[in-house]
Each structure stands twice: as C-alpha cells, then as structure tokens.
Design an enzyme around this catalytic site. Structure first.
Site, PDB file in Angstrom:
ATOM      1  N   PRO A  77      12.501  40.591  14.271  1.00  0.00           N
ATOM      2  CA  PRO A  77      12.678  41.899  13.648  1.00  0.00           C
ATOM      3  C   PRO A  77      11.442  42.790  13.595  1.00  0.00           C
ATOM      4  O   PRO A  77      11.556  43.969  13.317  1.00  0.00           O
ATOM      5  CB  PRO A  77      13.124  41.546  12.232  1.00  0.00           C
ATOM      6  CG  PRO A  77      12.566  40.195  11.980  1.00  0.00           C
ATOM      7  CD  PRO A  77      12.538  39.487  13.293  1.00  0.00           C
ATOM      8  N   ASP A 127      11.118  46.431  24.976  1.00  0.00           N
ATOM      9  CA  ASP A 127      11.703  47.596  24.340  1.00  0.00           C
ATOM     10  C   ASP A 127      10.744  48.249  23.369  1.00  0.00           C
ATOM     11  O   ASP A 127       9.749  47.664  22.974  1.00  0.00           O
ATOM     12  CB  ASP A 127      12.950  47.167  23.547  1.00  0.00           C
ATOM     13  CG  ASP A 127      14.166  47.155  24.440  1.00  0.00           C
ATOM     14  OD1 ASP A 127      14.118  47.785  25.504  1.00  0.00           O
ATOM     15  OD2 ASP A 127      15.153  46.506  24.061  1.00  0.00           O
ATOM     16  N   LYS A 144      10.469  53.488  28.030  1.00  0.00           N
ATOM     17  CA  LYS A 144       9.942  54.744  28.574  1.00  0.00           C
ATOM     18  C   LYS A 144      10.852  55.359  29.626  1.00  0.00           C
ATOM     19  O   LYS A 144      10.444  56.270  30.336  1.00  0.00           O
ATOM     20  CB  LYS A 144       8.561  54.490  29.201  1.00  0.00           C
ATOM     21  CG  LYS A 144       7.425  54.733  28.251  1.00  0.00           C
ATOM     22  CD  LYS A 144       6.169  55.017  29.015  1.00  0.00           C
ATOM     23  CE  LYS A 144       4.991  55.154  28.064  1.00  0.00           C
ATOM     24  NZ  LYS A 144       3.746  54.797  28.737  1.00  0.00           N
ATOM     25  N   GLY A 154      14.306  43.716  20.787  1.00  0.00           N
ATOM     26  CA  GLY A 154      14.081  43.614  19.347  1.00  0.00           C
ATOM     27  C   GLY A 154      15.167  42.802  18.670  1.00  0.00           C
ATOM     28  O   GLY A 154      16.326  42.830  19.080  1.00  0.00           O
ATOM     29  N   GLY A 155      14.806  42.063  17.638  1.00  0.00           N
ATOM     30  CA  GLY A 155      15.780  41.287  16.864  1.00  0.00           C
ATOM     31  C   GLY A 155      16.433  40.217  17.704  1.00  0.00           C
ATOM     32  O   GLY A 155      15.758  39.445  18.386  1.00  0.00           O
ATOM     33  N   ASP A 156      17.748  40.176  17.660  1.00  0.00           N
ATOM     34  CA  ASP A 156      18.503  39.263  18.520  1.00  0.00           C
ATOM     35  C   ASP A 156      18.979  40.069  19.731  1.00  0.00           C
ATOM     36  O   ASP A 156      19.402  41.219  19.589  1.00  0.00           O
ATOM     37  CB  ASP A 156      19.711  38.706  17.743  1.00  0.00           C
ATOM     38  CG  ASP A 156      20.505  37.741  18.601  1.00  0.00           C
ATOM     39  OD1 ASP A 156      20.237  36.529  18.519  1.00  0.00           O
ATOM     40  OD2 ASP A 156      21.364  38.202  19.391  1.00  0.00           O
ATOM     41  N   THR A 164      17.684  38.374  13.884  1.00  0.00           N
ATOM     42  CA  THR A 164      18.153  39.764  13.888  1.00  0.00           C
ATOM     43  C   THR A 164      17.659  40.502  12.654  1.00  0.00           C
ATOM     44  O   THR A 164      17.585  39.936  11.558  1.00  0.00           O
ATOM     45  CB  THR A 164      19.692  39.835  13.974  1.00  0.00           C
ATOM     46  OG1 THR A 164      20.063  41.216  13.924  1.00  0.00           O
ATOM     47  CG2 THR A 164      20.381  39.088  12.850  1.00  0.00           C
ATOM     48  N   MET A 194      20.975  51.234  12.242  1.00  0.00           N
ATOM     49  CA  MET A 194      20.994  52.587  12.816  1.00  0.00           C
ATOM     50  C   MET A 194      21.726  53.561  11.903  1.00  0.00           C
ATOM     51  O   MET A 194      22.426  54.460  12.383  1.00  0.00           O
ATOM     52  CB  MET A 194      21.673  52.559  14.199  1.00  0.00           C
ATOM     53  CG  MET A 194      20.933  51.710  15.205  1.00  0.00           C
ATOM     54  SD  MET A 194      21.860  51.496  16.725  1.00  0.00           S
ATOM     55  CE  MET A 194      22.916  50.127  16.271  1.00  0.00           C
ATOM     56  N   GLY A 241      10.936  46.650   8.313  1.00  0.00           N
ATOM     57  CA  GLY A 241      10.898  45.322   7.709  1.00  0.00           C
ATOM     58  C   GLY A 241       9.996  44.357   8.460  1.00  0.00           C
ATOM     59  O   GLY A 241       9.792  44.482   9.659  1.00  0.00           O
TER      60      GLY A 241
HETATM   61  N1  SAH Z   1      19.007  43.793  18.355  1.00  0.00           N
HETATM   62  C1  SAH Z   1      18.408  44.319  17.155  1.00  0.00           C
HETATM   63  C2  SAH Z   1      19.084  45.570  16.662  1.00  0.00           C
HETATM   64  C3  SAH Z   1      18.932  46.741  17.574  1.00  0.00           C
HETATM   65  S1  SAH Z   1      19.569  48.172  16.863  1.00  0.00           S
HETATM   66  C4  SAH Z   1      18.416  43.237  16.077  1.00  0.00           C
HETATM   67  O1  SAH Z   1      19.060  42.211  16.220  1.00  0.00           O
HETATM   68  O2  SAH Z   1      17.731  43.428  15.070  1.00  0.00           O
HETATM   69  C5  SAH Z   1      18.122  48.918  16.167  1.00  0.00           C
HETATM   70  C6  SAH Z   1      18.276  49.005  14.675  1.00  0.00           C
HETATM   71  O3  SAH Z   1      17.895  47.760  14.092  1.00  0.00           O
HETATM   72  C7  SAH Z   1      17.393  50.025  14.017  1.00  0.00           C
HETATM   73  O4  SAH Z   1      17.939  51.316  14.070  1.00  0.00           O
HETATM   74  C8  SAH Z   1      17.352  49.495  12.602  1.00  0.00           C
HETATM   75  O5  SAH Z   1      18.534  49.775  11.918  1.00  0.00           O
HETATM   76  C9  SAH Z   1      17.317  48.001  12.835  1.00  0.00           C
HETATM   77  N2  SAH Z   1      15.939  47.491  12.861  1.00  0.00           N
HETATM   78  C10 SAH Z   1      15.304  46.892  13.885  1.00  0.00           C
HETATM   79  N3  SAH Z   1      14.074  46.490  13.516  1.00  0.00           N
HETATM   80  C11 SAH Z   1      13.920  46.850  12.227  1.00  0.00           C
HETATM   81  C12 SAH Z   1      12.878  46.699  11.261  1.00  0.00           C
HETATM   82  N4  SAH Z   1      11.709  46.090  11.551  1.00  0.00           N
HETATM   83  N5  SAH Z   1      13.067  47.180  10.022  1.00  0.00           N
HETATM   84  C13 SAH Z   1      14.222  47.781   9.693  1.00  0.00           C
HETATM   85  N6  SAH Z   1      15.240  47.945  10.553  1.00  0.00           N
HETATM   86  C14 SAH Z   1      15.112  47.480  11.798  1.00  0.00           C
END
Ligand code: SAH
Length: 536
Positions: free
Chosen positions: A10, A33, A55, A85-87, A115, A207, A236
C-alpha cells in the site's frame, strides 16, 4: 519468459512480500506504477530496464498501449516484473494485463500484495471486521459516485477499445492523476449505492475522494444513517499519512486528498493505535553507502519518517592482488596476538580467506563499531575488545591493552590489521605507539560506483534535490564527487565520525551533523535535533 504481476503493497516499501522483493532483484525489466514507492527500485539490478508505466500519455488507449509494451517485454526477456500498487488484481486493471499477456502466449505469475483497501486501514488502527460489530467487508470503487454519474450522462462516454467483458467507459477525474494508470470502475457500471447502503458490515471505498459528497448522499438516500462513522486515511503507511474521522453527514465537507481509503460503518470509529510519530517526516535524505551496509541507517531514517534515497556511491572489490596477501596472513594468523577489524567488509574478506576456523586458536579479536562486532558474532566470534563510547580508531587504540605476557599464550606483540586500501593511518600508528608490531594488509578496496545504479541520471537528479545527504566514510565523500559531476550537494550534510566530517570539509562542504559515536543511530538523532532546532 515470464511476466510477474507483483503487488508492491500500500505505500511503505517494507510492505512488499519477500517473493516480490526477490523477483525485483532478479528482474531484467521492471514496469512500475505511479503510486509505487521509488525506493523499491533500488533493489533492481543495475543493468535492468526500468519503465515508468505511469508516464504513458493520457489518451484513452493508455492501457492498450501498455499491454502491448508488456507483451513485447514478455516475449523478449526472461524475467519481467510488472509492479503495481497494493494488490495487483484489486482495481488498477491488473486482470486485463494478465489476460493480454496470456492471449499473447506469455507466461504470467501473479504475486499478491497487501491491498490498500485493508492494509491502509489496519496500519491506521482501523479494523475492517470486529467481532459483534462488522462481519463483512465490501470493497468498492468510488470512481463513479452520484455526481459523476450525472456528469457522465451529459458528456458522451468514451468506450475503451477492448474485448467484450472488459470494455470500459470511464472519464478522467483529478484523482486519476495520482492513481495507477487507467484505474477504472467496475466495468463502467455505477455501483448500486442504495443496495450497498443496506449492507451491515464495513464499506471500503477506493478512489472515492472526488465523489465523496455524492457517495455519502446516496448511501443516506439508501437508508444509512447520517451519523454512521466514516474514516478517511490519506497516504496510508507513509509518513504523509493523515487520518480523518467523520460521519456520513459530514464526509462531503471534509478536506481530503487522494490517494485515500474511505471506510464507512461502525468499525470506522475505532482507533486501535496511536498515530505513529515521524520526527523526520517529509525530509528527503540521501544515504551513500551500499544497500547492505546501509540497511540500519536507511531503516532508522525511514522509521523516523524520512524519505530515503539510497545512492550507493561506492562498491567494494577484492584488492589489486585479489586477496593473495590477505590469504597468506590468514594462513599464519596464529602467529598474531590480535586481529583488529574496523569494518564488516574486513570481517567478510578475512573470513573468506581463513582456511579453518581453528587456525585462529586463541588469537584475540578487536572490533570497531557494533555492526562490525555483530558481523563477528555471526561467525561465532565474540570480540574481546569493542570500544564502547568512542567507536572509532582512536577509541580502539584507547581500549586496547599494551603488549605484555598473557597466561597460556606465547606473546609475540604482533597485531594483524586487515583494512581497506588507502585507509587512514590513524589506527596502525596509534597501536605502534602503544608498542605493538602492526601488520597492515589490504583486505579490500572501495571504488566509486561509476558503473552502477548510481549513474542513473534520474536518481542523480533526485539526489541533488534532496534535503539532506549522509556520508559514512571519506571514500563515500570522494566517490560522490566523482559520480555527481557538477558537485551539487543537498543543503544539509551529515557525517558518521570525525574523519568523514573532515573529508567532507576538505571537499568544501559545510557539515551540519557529525555522529561522534560512529553510529547510524547517532546520525539520525543528530538530524532530528537539527530539525527541531530549525523549527523552533
Ligand atoms: N491495487 C491497489 C488499488 C489501486 S486503486 C490496491 O490493492 O491497493 C488506487 C486507489 O487505492 C487510490 O485511489 C486510493 O483509494 C487507494 N490507495 C492506494 N494506495 C493508498 C495509500 N497509500 N493510502 C490511501 N489510499 C491508497
């Protein structure tokens, strides 16, 4: 020929999986990303191709273009990491990327990530489930709230070219700008907020910053009470993290910035941990040692909230004779009373040449610095002397006894000192003054990492624009100026040890912080108190 879709976690680069990090170190190509922390790229091989997938030009075909790029790399290289990012499969269109690759006959492996939908909340002390309070979690995109739905009916939707079930309609919102490329909603359909309003568990909206007012309104229309607790966590798991507790009634008025996770429901009122304090939050600090040596300094700086840029300006290599002289001395080590080590490198090189651990016999061992002592402990050697306060050559000279008879051993008055080529003469000279016969032997040499990742022009640019830089050895200072040709240095300079500080001054730098105790912790403390002084 495999493309790995890897979840980066995250935000905090420490939250990637071991598997993910391992793949990064092996990758031939890495496509990352926008929301991915660039520090993760420091573990990438210097000769790997690094592709900024955030980009891409902002036209509607971005994803299709990126899929093509992925397929091309997937066909051409053994190990391709697509870092998301995240999962990788939670929003962010990872599923489509996997399909495009599979259709093109490229092998795909998917490495899950933490995630943000769960991890950002957990790190902020907000549980997504809690016994008796919330038994379910629903994750939804807030990309299409009420307001955007109305807006969309006025503007003509722009369907994405793509295969049937994946065709998307989407519009760009400001939040897109800070989100991974081409985030889209759930296949273009507006979530059924009225139905979501009836769910009893925790509703997590990703989002959702842009449409927060519309989302709140529709949930209330759907029957959710206006007093329902809501929490928004921005950025976060990073030092820029901000947590805002509110209610559905007030969500629309809150000043929120993307990226944020919004949680709605009774668990949103929880706060199971105090917000972490980050005394160096927002400070961009460059470290100039190699990654392995940096580990503790980088970690300490990051724990204090600094944005750390690893800029390893020196690499160590075998000495000119490829270690032959060191080997000769190691073979006869039993003739010495003492071996003194002043760095982890020296420990590693010496033990690599030692024929048999028993050759050490009763030879006593001295070490400068806790990390050096730890490297010895890892080889089951408990150093006899480690200077406590003054962890420097001078400290060691003071801590060492003078030569004299030791029971059970034939004292020779000899000390072996495996050292870096060109190391300052302080230690050997001091020990000789104490009466020891010192054999200095070159165990390794340090050279400027001109051929390594340090040369990456983007990284050099980030380094020059940082707030502070740290040096841990005189060789790092000279290597820095070898690599950064215009000699530009961040405004604050911190050094480990007086010798390093002296070298920095001789290169024309004003040194703001010197860790006299020769420790990474001392340097971090120095930077924290400097910052506090500057604030007050
Ligand atoms: N695949 C990602 C999500 C992508 S969508 C996952 O699993 O986390 C991108 C959205 O994720 C952002 O608009 C926000 O809502 C959330 N997000 C991603 N990183 C974040 C962070 N560090 N803090 C808060 N929200 C985050």
């Amino acid at each position: 020929m495999t493309v790995y879709l890897v979840g980066a976690g995250p935000g905090d680069p420490g939250l990637i999986t071991c598997r993910g990090r391992d793949l990064l170190t092996r990758a031939d190509v890495v496509l990352y990303d926008r929301l991915v922390d660039k520090r993760l790229l420091t573990s990438v091989r210097p000769d790997a191709i690094i592709y900024d997938a955030g980009k891409q030009p902002g036209h509607s075909d971005r994803q299709a273009d990126l899929n093509k790029v992925l397929v091309e790399y997937g066909h051409a290289h053994e190990t391709v990491v697509r870092l998301k990012g995240g999962d990788p499969l939670v929003f962010g269109r990872g599923g489509e990327e996997a399909e495009a690759l599979l259709d093109a006959g490229v092998d795909v492996e998917i490495v899950p990530g933490v995630t943000s939908a769960i991890g950002v909340l957990t790190a902020a002390g907000i549980p997504t489930t809690y016994r008796g309070v919330a038994r379910s979690v629903t994750v939804v995109t807030g990309h299409t709230g009420k307001e955007s739905a109305q807006h969309r009916s006025r503007s003509s939707p722009e369907p994405e070219p793509g295969k049937g079930p994946h065709a998307q309609s989407r519009q760009r919102t400001p939040e897109d700008a800070s989100s991974p490329i081409n985030i889209s909603g759930n296949s273009g359909d507006d979530p059924d907020w009225e139905q979501l309003a009836r769910l009893k568990g925790t509703l997590v909206v990703l989002m959702g910053v842009e449409n927060r007012a519309g989302i709140a309104a529709r949930l209330i229309e759907g029957g959710r009470s206006g007093s329902t607790p809501v929490v928004a966590v921005e950025n976060g798991t990073t030092p820029r993290c901000r947590t805002v507790h509110t209610t559905l009634d007030h969500l629309g008025e809150e000043d929120l910035k993307a990226p944020a996770v919004i949680a709605i429901g009774e668990t949103a009122a929880f706060s199971l941990s105090a917000p972490k304090r980050y005394p160096l939050a927002g400070l961009v600090v460059v470290t100039t040692r190699s990654r392995t040596q940096n580990e503790s300094l980088s970690t300490m700086l990051m724990d204090a909230g600094a944005d750390v840029i690893d800029f390893p300006v020196i690499v160590t290599s075998a000495p000119d004779d490829d270690g032959a002289d060191l080997k000769r001395h190691a073979d006869w080590v039993n003739r010495y009373d003492w071996v003194v080590f002043t760095s982890v490198n020296a420990v590693e090189r010496f033990f690599a040449q030692l024929r048999d651990a028993r050759d050490l016999g009763g030879v006593r061992i001295a070490a400068v610095g806790d990390v050096t002592a730890k490297a010895l402990l890892a080889r089951n050697i408990r150093a006899d002397v480690v200077p406590l306060d003054n962890q420097s050559a001078v400290g060691l000279i003071e801590a060492m006894p003078a030569p004299g008879p030791v029971s059970g051993r034939n004292e020779t008055g000899r000390v072996l000192y495996p050292k870096a080529a060109g190391a300052p003469p302080t230690l050997a000279r001091g020990l000789r003054q104490k009466g020891w016969l010192v054999d200095e032997v070159e165990a390794y040499k340090t050279i400027a990492a001109t051929g390594g990742p340090a040369l990456n022009p983007e990284l050099i640019d980030m380094v020059k624009h940082a707030d502070a830089i740290t040096f841990a050895s005189p060789s790092a200072v000279s290597a820095y100026f070898e690599i950064v040709e215009d000699g530009k240095v961040p405004p604050v300079v911190g050094c480990i040890g007086d010798t390093t500080a002296e070298a920095a001054r001789q290169s024309g730098l004003a040194v703001d912080v010197t860790a006299k105790d020769h420790s990474a912790g001392g340097l971090v403390d120095g930077l924290i108190s400097l910052r506090e002084r500057m604030k007050s």
